[in-house]
Design an enzyme around this catalytic site. Sequence first.
Site, PDB file in Angstrom:
ATOM      1  N   GLU A 181       2.189  -2.826   6.117  1.00 39.43           N
ATOM      2  CA  GLU A 181       2.582  -2.158   7.354  1.00 39.43           C
ATOM      3  C   GLU A 181       3.640  -3.042   8.006  1.00 39.43           C
ATOM      4  O   GLU A 181       3.341  -4.145   8.461  1.00 39.43           O
ATOM      5  CB  GLU A 181       1.355  -1.959   8.239  1.00 39.43           C
ATOM      6  CG  GLU A 181       1.348  -0.645   8.973  1.00 39.43           C
ATOM      7  CD  GLU A 181       2.315  -0.650  10.139  1.00 39.43           C
ATOM      8  OE1 GLU A 181       3.002   0.360  10.363  1.00 39.43           O
ATOM      9  OE2 GLU A 181       2.408  -1.692  10.807  1.00 39.43           O
ATOM     10  N   HIS A 210       5.945   0.982  -4.914  1.00 42.80           N
ATOM     11  CA  HIS A 210       5.103  -0.184  -5.226  1.00 42.80           C
ATOM     12  C   HIS A 210       5.008  -0.455  -6.728  1.00 42.80           C
ATOM     13  O   HIS A 210       4.024  -0.070  -7.359  1.00 42.80           O
ATOM     14  CB  HIS A 210       3.678   0.074  -4.718  1.00 42.80           C
ATOM     15  CG  HIS A 210       3.526   0.055  -3.246  1.00 42.80           C
ATOM     16  ND1 HIS A 210       3.079  -1.048  -2.556  1.00 42.80           N
ATOM     17  CD2 HIS A 210       3.758   1.001  -2.328  1.00 42.80           C
ATOM     18  CE1 HIS A 210       3.043  -0.778  -1.270  1.00 42.80           C
ATOM     19  NE2 HIS A 210       3.445   0.456  -1.099  1.00 42.80           N
ATOM     20  N   GLU A 241       4.129  -3.037  -8.127  1.00 42.97           N
ATOM     21  CA  GLU A 241       2.974  -3.912  -8.389  1.00 42.97           C
ATOM     22  C   GLU A 241       1.679  -3.115  -8.551  1.00 42.97           C
ATOM     23  O   GLU A 241       0.658  -3.671  -8.930  1.00 42.97           O
ATOM     24  CB  GLU A 241       2.855  -4.976  -7.286  1.00 42.97           C
ATOM     25  CG  GLU A 241       2.249  -4.537  -5.972  1.00 42.97           C
ATOM     26  CD  GLU A 241       3.159  -3.682  -5.094  1.00 42.97           C
ATOM     27  OE1 GLU A 241       4.267  -3.296  -5.547  1.00 42.97           O
ATOM     28  OE2 GLU A 241       2.750  -3.371  -3.971  1.00 42.97           O
ATOM     29  N   CYS A 281       8.564  -1.554  -0.279  1.00 45.84           N
ATOM     30  CA  CYS A 281       8.016  -0.668   0.758  1.00 45.84           C
ATOM     31  C   CYS A 281       8.164  -1.294   2.149  1.00 45.84           C
ATOM     32  O   CYS A 281       9.281  -1.410   2.637  1.00 45.84           O
ATOM     33  CB  CYS A 281       6.590  -0.295   0.404  1.00 45.84           C
ATOM     34  SG  CYS A 281       6.100   1.260   1.139  1.00 45.84           S
TER      35      CYS A 281
HETATM   36  N1  GLN Z   1       5.883   3.057   6.146  1.00 42.14           N
HETATM   37  C1  GLN Z   1       5.167   1.818   6.157  1.00 42.14           C
HETATM   38  C2  GLN Z   1       5.666   0.896   7.248  1.00 42.14           C
HETATM   39  O1  GLN Z   1       6.322   1.250   8.143  1.00 42.14           O
HETATM   40  C3  GLN Z   1       5.258   1.111   4.827  1.00 42.14           C
HETATM   41  C4  GLN Z   1       4.234   1.632   3.884  1.00 42.14           C
HETATM   42  C5  GLN Z   1       3.959   0.743   2.705  1.00 42.14           C
HETATM   43  O2  GLN Z   1       4.369  -0.435   2.642  1.00 42.14           O
HETATM   44  N2  GLN Z   1       3.202   1.233   1.769  1.00 42.14           N
HETATM   45  O3  GLN Z   1       5.383  -0.246   7.229  1.00 42.14           O
END
Ligand code: GLN
Length: 214
Positions: free
Chosen positions: A49, A179, A181, A80
């Site tokens: 996050e 991802h 990983e 991400c």
């Molecule tokens: N959308 C998410 C964020 O703002 C990221 C999601 C993720 O890393 N799987 O952090």
Amino acid sequence: MALTIGVLALQGAFIEHETMLQRLGVRTVEVRKPEHLVGLDGLILPGGESTTMGLVAERWGLVAPLKAWVRAGKPIWGTCAGMILLAERAIGQKAGGQPLIGGLNVTVSRNYFGRQNESFETFLHVPRLGEEPVRAVFIRAPAIVEVGENVETLARLTGRGEEVVVAVQQANILATAFHPELTQDLRWHQLFIEMVEAEQRQDRLSLESAERTS
Ligand code: GLN
């Protein structure tokens, strides 16, 4: 000598990255404090996050050292949430914004795939990784909606009826909206290791030429 790659371990999917790197013979370090960056050859910012990760990084005094890392041209890969942190510009942020590290000349849309589809899997065509399609896991994933100068697009995907970019490289920065990983495919980690090795060769060359001229 074996490479040492750090994984930012404040929150999110850092253990999975370590496992992949270890399978490729790389030593890994969990980065929680600025001093953990010393001696690393490369660094991964995992998914999770991005707002939380940014706030925790700020509290632990990591934002400035991470910015310095990117500015120094050292190899870094954001997956991400990690990709969001590396973006120069982000849209769809929480009110009040969020600390970004920046350096990657793109605009990301933070929860681009989030509302429509919390999570999905697909196969991507990534010429850089070879013929075989690459399985990609998207979890509340961002997308790159604007690619700036000096940024190479590595993979695209059609989302919400338009084509968006989901993997890029800009010199020493690699970024993926998904991802790698969480799959068994080691090709993205292998690509990052090759970036780290290329950087090391470059460093050795400049050291040698500095020695010659001194
Ligand atoms: N959308 C998410 C964020 O703002 C990221 C999601 C993720 O890393 N799987 O952090």
